[in-house]
Design an enzyme around this catalytic site. Structure first.
Site, PDB file in Angstrom:
ATOM      1  N   TYR A 174      36.926  73.697  -8.673  1.00 51.54           N
ATOM      2  CA  TYR A 174      38.076  73.303  -9.489  1.00 51.54           C
ATOM      3  C   TYR A 174      39.378  73.736  -8.819  1.00 51.54           C
ATOM      4  O   TYR A 174      40.317  72.940  -8.697  1.00 51.54           O
ATOM      5  CB  TYR A 174      37.968  73.916 -10.885  1.00 51.54           C
ATOM      6  CG  TYR A 174      39.081  73.468 -11.811  1.00 51.54           C
ATOM      7  CD1 TYR A 174      39.002  72.240 -12.459  1.00 51.54           C
ATOM      8  CD2 TYR A 174      40.205  74.253 -12.022  1.00 51.54           C
ATOM      9  CE1 TYR A 174      40.023  71.810 -13.303  1.00 51.54           C
ATOM     10  CE2 TYR A 174      41.228  73.835 -12.852  1.00 51.54           C
ATOM     11  CZ  TYR A 174      41.130  72.612 -13.491  1.00 51.54           C
ATOM     12  OH  TYR A 174      42.143  72.181 -14.320  1.00 51.54           O
ATOM     13  N   LYS A 178      42.354  71.157  -7.362  1.00 51.38           N
ATOM     14  CA  LYS A 178      43.742  71.174  -7.821  1.00 51.38           C
ATOM     15  C   LYS A 178      44.704  71.589  -6.701  1.00 51.38           C
ATOM     16  O   LYS A 178      45.845  71.122  -6.659  1.00 51.38           O
ATOM     17  CB  LYS A 178      43.882  72.099  -9.021  1.00 51.38           C
ATOM     18  CG  LYS A 178      43.245  71.543 -10.295  1.00 51.38           C
ATOM     19  CD  LYS A 178      43.939  70.275 -10.751  1.00 51.38           C
ATOM     20  CE  LYS A 178      43.444  69.807 -12.111  1.00 51.38           C
ATOM     21  NZ  LYS A 178      44.169  68.616 -12.621  1.00 51.38           N
TER      22      LYS A 178
END
Length: 266
Positions: A174, A178
């Site tokens: 994750y 990002k």
């Protein structure tokens, strides 16, 4: 800025919001309509949810869209331009987390041991997060730039994450996705400002969304720090996104606004 002062910030604008079926995306769509946008196209992979939100808006049009599908993204943006003649504002809020890994991290917290994720993370989990968060952002940025460059105007706001800066333990895919979103957005921003298009990023910390509601209790408790603001509301993050999309942010290009309530600075 008072509600009255910003009432017409997007008067006559054509806007599109991804991830508009819930959370920050839905809040952005509602606020765009409240501030005068003449058309708001709401896109989300959950067609039922986005249709429900669109029904709340006077000029809302729902689109079922998986941002990981490049052809579908291109078609959706082309439809906006065909129907409305232009695309002035795009807010990209679509994204995914990994509930299974969150549970692994939460279990480790409860048991007082470090989480063990990286060596167990399978290719499918890695690709799912990258496909939606990073590939999806590329698809949306590319389609929006194609729509905006001919008219040499437009504002794009991407929802990133404060996890880029604090890189949470046990959440490598994750955080990496990002981080890629931030770098991609900033690289595109420096390119397309020459065509009158502004690209900026909001990097929220913990925010009350459907995604947050699925966060295990142990993790939510870990975010509770009396020294900082509690979880942001979706509306608070939407306010920041729409500031970046407005003329008031004309001098902001490639900015990443950290909106984490004071948990850390970057």
């Amino acid at each position: 800025m008072s509600g009255d002062a910003r009432q017409g910030r997007f008067e006559g604008k054509v806007a599109m919001v991804t991830g508009a079926g819930s959370g920050m995306g839905a809040a952005v769509a509602r606020q765009l309509a409240a501030e005068g946008a003449r058309a708001v196209v709401l896109a989300d992979v959950n067609g039922e949810a986005v249709t429900a939100v669109a029904k709340e808006l006077p000029d809302g049009r729902p689109v079922s869209l998986d941002v990981a599908d490049a052809e579908a993204v291109d078609a959706a943006v082309e439809d906006v331009v065909r129907e409305h003649g232009r695309l002035d504002v795009l807010v990209h809020a679509a994204g995914v987390d990994d509930p299974e890994v969150k549970q692994v991290i939460a279990d480790a917290l409860v048991e007082g041991r470090p989480p063990e994720v990286t060596d167990r993370l399978d290719d499918a989990s890695w690709r799912r997060v990258m496909r939606v968060n990073l590939d999806g952002t590329f698809h949306v940025l590319r389609a929006a730039v194609r729509a905006m460059r001919p008219v040499k105007a437009g504002a794009i706001v991407v929802i990133g994450s404060s996890s880029v800066f604090d890189a949470p333990v046990g959440y490598p895919h994750y955080a990496a996705s990002k981080a890629g979103v931030h770098a991609l957005s900033q690289a595109v921003a420096k390119e397309v400002i020459a065509s009158g298009i502004r690209v900026n990023v909001v990097a929220p910390g913990p925010t009350e969304t459907g995604m947050a509601a699925r966060t295990p209790a142990a993790l939510r408790t870990g975010f509770a720090d009396p020294r900082v603001r509690p979880y942001a509301t979706s509306e608070e993050i939407a306010d920041i996104a729409l500031f970046l999309a407005s003329d008031a942010a004309a001098n902001l290009v490639g900015a990443v606004l950290l909106a984490n309530g004071g948990r850390f600075t970057a």
